[in-house]
Each structure stands twice: as C-alpha cells, then as structure tokens.
Design an enzyme around this catalytic site. Structure first.
Site, PDB file in Angstrom:
ATOM      1  N   HIS A 138      -7.546  42.229  29.482  1.00 14.89           N
ATOM      2  CA  HIS A 138      -6.425  41.367  29.870  1.00 14.89           C
ATOM      3  C   HIS A 138      -5.239  41.613  28.931  1.00 14.89           C
ATOM      4  CE1 HIS A 138      -4.048  37.794  28.888  1.00 14.89           C
ATOM      5  NE2 HIS A 138      -4.156  37.413  30.151  1.00 14.89           N
ATOM      6  N   ASN A 139      -5.514  41.664  27.637  1.00 12.23           N
ATOM      7  CA  ASN A 139      -4.439  41.889  26.670  1.00 12.23           C
ATOM      8  C   ASN A 139      -3.849  43.288  26.793  1.00 12.23           C
ATOM      9  OD1 ASN A 139      -5.285  39.376  25.838  1.00 12.23           O
ATOM     10  ND2 ASN A 139      -5.130  39.837  23.667  1.00 12.23           N
ATOM     11  N   SER A 197      -6.814  32.641  26.937  1.00 12.65           N
ATOM     12  CA  SER A 197      -5.442  33.160  27.033  1.00 12.65           C
ATOM     13  C   SER A 197      -4.480  32.076  27.475  1.00 12.65           C
ATOM     14  CB  SER A 197      -5.353  34.329  28.003  1.00 12.65           C
ATOM     15  OG  SER A 197      -3.987  34.736  28.106  1.00 12.65           O
ATOM     16  N   GLU A 247      -1.588  43.179  29.565  1.00 18.48           N
ATOM     17  CA  GLU A 247      -0.400  42.438  29.095  1.00 18.48           C
ATOM     18  C   GLU A 247       0.554  43.377  28.330  1.00 18.48           C
ATOM     19  OE1 GLU A 247      -1.515  38.787  26.966  1.00 18.48           O
ATOM     20  OE2 GLU A 247      -0.052  39.320  25.434  1.00 18.48           O
ATOM     21  N   LYS A 287     -11.297  39.734  28.073  1.00 23.76           N
ATOM     22  CA  LYS A 287     -10.066  39.247  27.428  1.00 23.76           C
ATOM     23  C   LYS A 287      -9.309  40.408  26.779  1.00 23.76           C
ATOM     24  CE  LYS A 287      -6.909  36.544  25.706  1.00 23.76           C
ATOM     25  NZ  LYS A 287      -6.626  36.684  24.333  1.00 23.76           N
TER      26      LYS A 287
END
Ligand SMILES: *[C@@H]1O[C@H](CO)[C@@H](O)[C@H](O)[C@H]1NC(C)=O
Length: 487
Positions: free
Chosen positions: A191-192, A134, A195, A188
C-alpha cells in the site's frame, strides 16, 4: 486487592497515532486502557479523552496495572517504533499476559519480524496480529484503513472493535482479515509503495502543467479541484488542490514554491522495491518513485550539475515547447496520462501481492484489499471500486491491465498519455513515473519483444542455449563460427 478488569482492550505506545487510535476506540464505545512508559503521555491522553467527550479511557502507569485492567481474553494493541522497541514492549507486557491473550502490533513493521514474533508468542500461548494502519493522524482518530494479519482467532476477538473503528464506506468497514503470518504488514507495505507511486505521478503532472503549461498555483488549485470531481477523485488529489491555495506567511506567493525539493522516506517504499526484485515482479513505476526520492536528496549535486550543463551549452527547451502549447488540451491530456499511469502502478502493486501470496500461501483476496483501501487510507480513491470489481469478476486476473474495462480505458487514454510524455521529453522535464508506466504498458501488451536478440547474445558468449518459436527443445548455435565463415 486488584481493581476490576474493566477495559475491553488496551493500547500501549501513546505517540500521535497511538493516542488518536485509542481515542477513536473509546469513542466507538469500547472501554480502553492506555499505557506508556513516559507517564506524561498517559496524562496527555487522559486529558484528551476528557475534553474530547468524556470517553471511556483509563490510564495506567505500569505494565502490570495496564495488563490487569483489561478483560480476558485480553487484546493489547502496541503502537511503537518498528523494530527493537516492539520487542521491548512485548517483553514488558507479555510478562503479565496469560495464554489466550492477544498482542496486536499496529506499526509499519517488516513482515518477517511479525512472523518471528508469531512463533515467539505461540510458544507462550499468546495470539498475535501484525496490523497495518493507514490514514495518518486524522485517519487513526476518525477511521483508518486496517490490515490485520496473523492469528484468525485473535482477529475474531477484536472483529467487533475494528469494524466500528475503521473508516466506513458504502460497502462496509475498511478492514478485513488479510491472511496468516505477516500478510497484514506486507499488504500495508505494498500500500505504501503504491502511495509512493501515486505521489510521484501527481508531482509529475504538476511539473508538466506548471513548466510546460505555464499554469499558476491558482490555476493548479482549480484543476486539481476539478479532477477531484471526476475519475481521479481521491484523497491525494484533494489535498494537492488544497496545498496550492496556501499562501506563504513569510513572503510573496504560495508556500509550495518555498519548500525545499528534497523528499524524505521511512523505508516501506524501499522494502516494496526490494521485494519486487526478490520475487521477479516488475514494479517500475514504484521503483521510479523511489529513485526520484533518492535523486531529490542530492540537492547540492543537482545545483552543481545545473551549472555544469549550462556552461557546457545545454539550452532549456521548455520555453520553445511551451510556446506551441494548447493549454486546455494539455490539461486534459495530463489528466488522462495521470489516470493511465496510475492503473499501471496499481497493476504492479497487485501483481507483487499475488506473487507473495502464492509464495506464502496467504490466499489474499485482491477484491477485498481494493475495497478496504476505498476509505481511511492515504491511497483512498473512487477508482479502487473499479479495481475491486475487476477482481470480483475474475479473481485470477493476470493483470489489472487486461481486465476488459481497464483495457478499454487504457486504449482510450493512450494517445493523450503519449502526447504528455512526448512533450515532457522534448521539454527536458523528467517524468520518470509516467515514462515507467507507459513503458510497462508497451512492454506487457506486446506479443513479441526484442528478448530474442538478448537470448542470442547469451547463447553466443555463454552457451546459455535458447528456445525457438517454431519447434520444441533447447538449442545452441556456434554463432561466431557461422557468422565469420567465408562464403
Ligand atoms: C512512550 O512514549 C515514548 C515517547 O513518546 C516512546 O518513545 C515510547 O516508545 C512509548 N511507548 C511505550 C510503550 O512506552
């Protein structure tokens, strides 16, 4: 005769992320070989390696030359589009690799594809990592946050490299071994999803400040700059402040006002919400941000609907609400609402990670995840240090919300939070992310919910039975018969 294998590592797939990551690795002193089927991509990368400081990077034009140019045991990072291109690239490279060599997929891959490839690689004696990367182009070049999962031995082979290449924060490089299987990709993905939530919440703060508060872009730029010096300090708040400053080169005013209000997406947010449903974990803030992207895409329908409702007599209440507003107080309230909403969103993301970790026995270390997100990645923020500490204090924390420090912060901010959501509702300004977070908080913190009534209904029409608060066992009642019995 073969040329000597001089490179410490290789990277295949030289689109923007690949080029930048390769240059970053070379700059940190690790000789690297690069490859791409499209030869112009190799030449482009060689040019950049030359102009950006005579970096130790060699270009190769066939998979065989590329693989043989790397020291054994070989480590090869591939950065191509997720899905079939990854399988094709692996097939081309693996033909020349030997047992003990490692393949590292740095794309946004679905974690189950990584788990399948781990099995396939193991059959050939190869090691495999699925590594979340990222930070966008800038992060790849200067220091991303890296989330490698899969073979621990493979991780050990590249640990010195990734620790130098990753973003550096005061408590270390933004990389850690995540866990086995597809855990790196899964982390990940979440995480997105987080986000998505952060970006949605920021856009709602903007909407309220602009439309209820009447703030200009210049004022918004100042407010975001100021917020970026406090508890909200983060990459996304910082770049938002910058966005408001950019003038439109094609006309009056700022560029932000000329941008079509349709949000694109690539899939990781949707996967996050699908996984949340799969694991029965409530992630309403992240889901609200996804729904908002869907609705934003219906621009034509929204324009038609705006007309229909005006003709049907809908009156905009924004002006009325705005007239009674104390601007200074609204700004401070929105800051607090944003912070509290954000905590709820992170609590959801972390709980999704915990559920998956339990299901897959990944033994994720949540404090470490918060730590490696402190730098390099898109959600990097000062407050991740507080999340790290909360999980260090109690690795088994049921929810971030009940960490004593966060609990106190939520209580301190709830009045402001409720004022903002209340104002937005009366003004007809939708704040789905903030509302979802607040409802999540109010649902999670209440010892008693109206679920008793739902249970009664289920028992009435489907004999699903219910439990009682005052005695053990499961019960069924002939509700209709009892209710309609003549006294
Ligand atoms: C090479 O470049 C092309 C075009 O940028 C890309 O589509 C392809 O996936 C790249 N990767 C490899 C390994 O050839």
């Amino acid at each position: 005769m073969e040329a000597a294998a001089v490179s410490r590592i290789g990277l295949a797939g030289l689109a923007v992320m690949g080029q930048n990551l390769a240059l970053n690795i070379a700059e940190k002193g690790f000789p690297i070989s690069v490859y791409n089927r499209t030869t112009s991509k190799v030449d482009e990368t060689l040019d950049r390696a030359h102009t950006e400081g005579q970096l130790p990077l060699t270009g190769h034009y066939t998979p065989r030359d590329f693989v043989l140019s790397i020291q054994k045991p070989r480590s090869v990072i591939i950065l191509v589009k997720a899905g079939a291109p990854v399988d094709q690239t692996i097939a081309a490279l693996a033909a020349h690799m030997e047992p003990g060599d490692t393949i590292i997929d740095g794309g946004n891959e679905w974690y189950e594809n990584t788990e399948r490839r781990i099995v396939e690689a193991t059959d050939k004696g190869l090691l495999y990592l699925g590594m979340g990367v990222s930070g966008g182009e800038e992060g790849a070049r200067n220091g991303p946050s890296l989330m490698p999962g899969g073979s621990y031995e493979a991780y050990s082979n590249i640990k010195d490299i990734v620790e130098k290449v990753a973003a550096q924060v005061e408590d270390g490089p933004c990389v850690t071994y995540i866990g086995e299987g597809g855990s790196g990709n899964f982390v990940k993905m979440v995480h997105n999803g987080i986000e998505y939530g952060d970006m949605q919440l920021i856009s709602e703060a903007y909407d309220v400040l602009k439309n209820v508060g009447g703030l200009s872009n210049t004022e918004l730029a100042d407010i975001f700059d100021e917020w970026n010096r406090g508890e909200l300090e983060s990459f996304l708040i910082e770049i938002t402040g910058d966005i408001f400053k950019v003038k439109d080169e094609h006309g009056e005013g700022e560029l932000v006002d000329k941008i079509l209000d349709k949000t694109g997406m690539k899939g990781t947010g949707k996967w996050t919400v699908q996984q949340a449903a799969e694991l029965s974990i409530a992630c309403p803030t992240i889901a609200a941000s996804l729904d908002c992207r869907f609705l934003s895409g219906l621009k034509d329908q929204r324009e038609a609907a705006a007309k229909v409702f005006t003709e049907a007599g809908l009156k905009e209440e924004v002006a009325t609400v705005r007239s009674g507003i104390d601007k200074k107080r609204l700004i401070d309230d929105v800051r607090q609402a944003l912070y509290a909403s954000k905590i709820c969103s992170y609590a959801q993301g972390m709980n999704l990670l915990r559920a998956k970790s339990d299901e897959k026995s990944w033994k994720l270390n949540f404090g470490e995840l918060a730590r490696i997100w402190k730098g390099g990645c898109i959600i990097r923020a000062v407050f991740l240090d507080r999340i790290k500490k909360a999980y260090q204090r109690n690795p088994n924390l049921a929810s971030l919300l009940v960490d004593p420090d966060f609990a106190k912060e939520m209580v301190q901010r709830q009045a402001a939070w409720r004022r903002v959501v209340g104002l937005a509702i009366s003004a007809g300004i939708s704040t789905p992310g903030m509302c979802a977070s607040l409802a999540y908080f109010d649902t999670y913190r209440r010892a008693r919910l109206p679920a008793n009534l739902v249970q009664a209904q289920r028992d009435l029409f489907g004999a699903h039975t219910y439990e009682r608060v005052d005695r053990e066992g499961s019960f069924h009642t002939e509700w209709t018969k009892l209710a309609r019995k003549k006294a």
